[in-house]
Write a protein that holds these residues in place. Sequence first.
Motif: not given
Lengths: 170, 138
Positions: A41, A69-70, A72, A85-86, A107-114, A163, B81, B83, B85
Amino acid sequence: MTEDQITYVTDGMLEAQGKWGPSRTSYPITTTDIRRWAMATYYPKRPPPIYWDEEYAASTRWKGIIAPPDFNPFAWTLTTGTPTKRSGPILNVQPRHPEGRPLTGMNGGQTDTYGVPMRPSDIISSRSRLLDWNEREGRLGHTIYIRTEVEWKNQNDELVRTRISTSIRY
Amino acid sequence: MSISFEELKVGDSMPSWSRKTSFAEWNRYAAVNEEFVPFHMDDEAGRRAGNEQGAFGMGNLRYAYIVNALRDWIGDEGIIREVGCQYRAINQKDEVLTVVGEITKKHINDGHRIVHLKVDVLNDSDRATCPGHAVVEV
């Protein structure tokens, strides 16, 4: 059937909405997994040493290597025997054109909270559920936007990531 | 690198972060994410999927670029914390993608110094391909 009567929602979606599917589990994360992810990446530049230099990482607040954080941990995973797998089983509950025509997906998008970071030796479990959807007429015709929640926890039952993703089908 | 929470202001930009993307980047990402989708790997498959210019890049890789830009900005002691998009435009082959971010809010919550940003990934034409947001702790 008129356009405003079309729905891509299936009985399977209605049945699955809001229900957590079965959990699946990753293989233990290795330092090589993390290093290769960071190298890919950041390519062609060198990734930060927090992702690959154990001596340096031990001197930081993290006290060791952490994964981006991203990262996989489910790539190349066969621990649950599923070839998809997904997606957990509930994500196989897909929308369908009433006349059987295949739908195109984006894929429209995503919000990840960590939560806590992933580290070498961690084993991550994942579960998912269909949250909700809405349908409307767009420039690509009748379109459905489906939101799914995926939750990851580590072997200590600590939350790693939540996610919310949006899938677009038309 | 570390940044000073006290010196950050709403409206400030984080440093931009760029990568030229093509098969060299996409194939590496496909390998680590097990994301071998034909329209990311083959021009003819890309055209069959409706992109006249051929193969195109992964949304997930643009998401990774946002994460990387944040990490490089806040340094290793910072915490990412959240992200989020939306994928609004295709990443064409040989485009230079640039992650940008602007501070929209900052506050201290229970001792944690929190910064909110709006983020995006711009293409060669400065088109927004990935508008979103981020929350970091510095």
